[in-house]
Scaffold this motif. Sequence first.
Motif, mmCIF file in Angstrom:
data_model
loop_
_atom_site.group_PDB
_atom_site.id
_atom_site.type_symbol
_atom_site.label_atom_id
_atom_site.label_comp_id
_atom_site.label_asym_id
_atom_site.label_seq_id
_atom_site.Cartn_x
_atom_site.Cartn_y
_atom_site.Cartn_z
ATOM 1 N N GLN A 171 0.854 -1.372 -0.101
ATOM 2 C CA GLN A 171 0.012 -0.097 0.168
ATOM 3 C C GLN A 171 0.766 1.297 0.035
ATOM 4 O OE1 GLN A 171 -2.066 -0.835 3.511
ATOM 5 N NE2 GLN A 171 -0.972 0.823 4.688
ATOM 6 N N ALA A 172 0.490 2.312 -0.623
ATOM 7 C CA ALA A 172 1.148 3.516 -0.658
ATOM 8 C C ALA A 172 0.921 4.187 0.728
ATOM 9 C CB ALA A 172 0.342 4.449 -1.661
ATOM 10 N N GLU A 231 0.688 7.453 1.600
ATOM 11 C CA GLU A 231 -0.110 8.341 1.893
ATOM 12 C C GLU A 231 -1.645 7.811 2.094
ATOM 13 O OE1 GLU A 231 -0.487 7.619 -2.685
ATOM 14 O OE2 GLU A 231 1.113 7.531 -1.032
ATOM 15 N N LEU A 232 -1.870 6.518 2.278
ATOM 16 C CA LEU A 232 -2.992 5.751 2.028
ATOM 17 C C LEU A 232 -4.055 6.174 3.047
ATOM 18 C CD1 LEU A 232 -5.030 3.841 0.339
ATOM 19 C CD2 LEU A 232 -4.179 2.230 1.641
ATOM 20 N N PRO A 276 -7.102 6.530 -0.789
ATOM 21 C CA PRO A 276 -6.762 5.886 -2.137
ATOM 22 C C PRO A 276 -6.714 6.851 -3.256
ATOM 23 C CG PRO A 276 -8.891 5.048 -1.614
ATOM 24 C CD PRO A 276 -8.354 5.911 -0.468
ATOM 25 N N SER A 328 -2.180 5.773 -5.947
ATOM 26 C CA SER A 328 -1.922 4.726 -4.963
ATOM 27 C C SER A 328 -2.257 3.452 -5.707
ATOM 28 C CB SER A 328 -2.784 5.080 -3.703
ATOM 29 O OG SER A 328 -4.141 4.870 -3.893
ATOM 30 N N TYR A 357 0.893 2.722 -7.579
ATOM 31 C CA TYR A 357 1.970 2.388 -6.570
ATOM 32 C C TYR A 357 2.013 0.829 -6.144
ATOM 33 C CZ TYR A 357 4.681 2.770 -2.115
ATOM 34 O OH TYR A 357 5.785 2.436 -1.117
ATOM 35 N N THR A 358 0.798 0.247 -5.901
ATOM 36 C CA THR A 358 0.870 -0.941 -5.777
ATOM 37 C C THR A 358 1.239 -1.954 -6.776
ATOM 38 O OG1 THR A 358 -1.458 -1.443 -6.337
ATOM 39 C CG2 THR A 358 -1.089 -0.617 -3.988
ATOM 40 N N PRO A 396 3.067 11.298 -4.501
ATOM 41 C CA PRO A 396 2.167 10.885 -5.560
ATOM 42 C C PRO A 396 2.171 11.516 -6.954
ATOM 43 C CG PRO A 396 0.985 11.019 -3.331
ATOM 44 C CD PRO A 396 2.220 11.619 -3.362
#
Length: 707
Positions: A291-292, A294-295, A300, A304, A307-308, A358
């Motif tokens: 997970q990102a 900043e989640l 999300p 994000s 990112y995953t 992001p």
Amino acid sequence: MPSVGTPSFGSPSLGSPSLGGPSGARTSGRTRGRGGLGADLVVFAPVPLRDPATAVLADPQVPESHRFCARCGEPVGRARDGRPGRTGGFCPTDGIPFSFVPRLRAGDLVDGRYDILGALAHGGLGWIYLARDRKVSEAGADRWVVLKGLINTGDPDAVAAAVAERRFLVAVDHPNIVKIHDFAQHADPVTGETVGYIVMEYVGGRSLKELLLANTGPDGRRVPLPLPQVLAYGLEVLPALGYLHQRRLLFCDFKPDNVIHAEEQLKLIDLGAVRSIDDDRSALYGTPGYQAPELAASGPSIGSDLYTVGRTLAVLSIDFAGFSSRYADRLPSPVDVPLLAREESYHRFLRRATDLEPHRRFESAADMAEQLIGVLREVLAASDGVPRPTGSARFTGERSAFGTTGAAPDGGTVAMALPVPLADPADPAAGFLAALTTADPDAAVAALRTAPVHSIEVRLQLVRALLATGDTVAATNQLQATPLPDGDWRHDWHAGLIALTTGQFDEACGHLGAVYDALPGEPAVRLALAAANELAGDTVAAVRRYERVWRVDHAFVSAAFGLSRVLFSGRDRAGAIRILDEVPDTSSQHVAAQIAAVRVAVDPTAGPLSEGDFIDASQRLERLRLDARRQATLAVDVFSGALRWLGAAPIPGAGVSGQLLGHRLSERDLRSGLERTYRMLASLEPDRRARHALVDQANAARPWTLW
């Protein structure tokens, strides 16, 4: 401990076989089978489907280490005082009920239609069951389905997630996303409460996590999946995520567990975490290590999700011990991971995909896939030497080949020869720019300054036109006045061109390196950076990048000349000639490459010469069949070089028996050949002074005679 609202036990593959031998993929010029997996570049061995009935768990349990409260994420159901943990009860932190016992058992009939065979796995939002669709089976064809229920109906977050799924998941229809068929209801046998279930298609292959765990080396130890296979997986799933994003949906919990390789196709499974982009109320689901960062704070987003994907590709392709702890928010160093050191473009791709900021990540799934396929082409071409060219959506081809004379070009020549960024077709001045065909830089500057719309593309083309006139100050001012968004790679590209033209080669490397970070799959960018590296004196980087460009696409012929130059400067004469010989005879620069090879063959700069070097140069020159002037000019180099070599030999002429352009390798014969060649050049020279100078050189070269 998992993140807030994040069960630590992700959904495994549905109906996955037991772990066995390694998965595999081989490279090819075409794909095999109906699935299209491999992007026409990688051929996969199909992963066989499993008999659904054999996928049911004999003793379905959730390990204690995977039991967490669905709301607060705190451990529940753990052993205490030597007693095993309870499979049901209440969270001691927030009082939310929990249960890790399957609600449904073999033989249960759900909604009067779905015959339960048993539990398959425990996923992020509860147990997953295998069932037979009685209604379809009565029509004469078995249809196996998967029912996915809630951990506990008393959990409001779980209920909200189920409601969200009811709203939009049935409408999701993509070949690489598990199909949601229906929703069913069933009374809980213990509480009597009505429980909702999602009914989805059964996918009976193996998850990417299982394929990774089953992939072993000769010593039996687990090894990462082959990089081409991993990149092909990424290319297959990105369009599926793009499909969701276009519908303003986010997958949220992408990871190897949630992707199934079934036969010749990939499927995204477990849509329990899917939510609307505008949803700021539903519980957040993600998995540590994927997970990102900043989640939890920002929620999300498309960034994000991407990112995953980057994290998943990293986990599948490199030995990533500690990816959810030590490396939870960063990549290991190329110093520690040979693959990342060897595959620079892939490393830069992963860095952008998993950037902590992001806005620095890829803008969309399509943008990410565009660069990923460029990286895959490079990786494959480097591994087997077979070029895999393709058109670019970002750049033209080379405007002209640079550095074809054997000497390193100046920075301005490079800047004017490099590919040009393609204009955005949506730019307001796109039509005007398409009609602007003048090759005269001054005329182009004048036309661009009077353009009907001073759009971004007009301003950038004006920067290049000013550079072509040699006005670097005006080009710099124009670039600074162009309102590009923060982080737009086009600013660094044009700043790099200006730095090349002004001879600021280290600065050029910095700007073009930033473009490489943004566009890791573009050969044009690697070519520009390689040239800047060469001019800055970084020959190691220049060799690596020139070679990768040349391997992937022989249309970038400047890369071949650059690679040959740098190899020669490192005293690798044979390597320099080998690269020049790779310029195909269909190329407009084939003759130039062979001329360069003749000069390299007789140039003593790279070390001692041999008889074979001169014989090779002679034979090349004879095969070229050049016009008389160029033939004679090269012949002078060959004869002169041979005479110097003979004069430097310990015993001049001893044991030399070869022929050089029809002359024996002796001083007398070579002098005769050199004299005749100078006289031929004199006969072709229209300038009287130059002609007399050539005659003088012929007389000086004439062999001594006795009267």
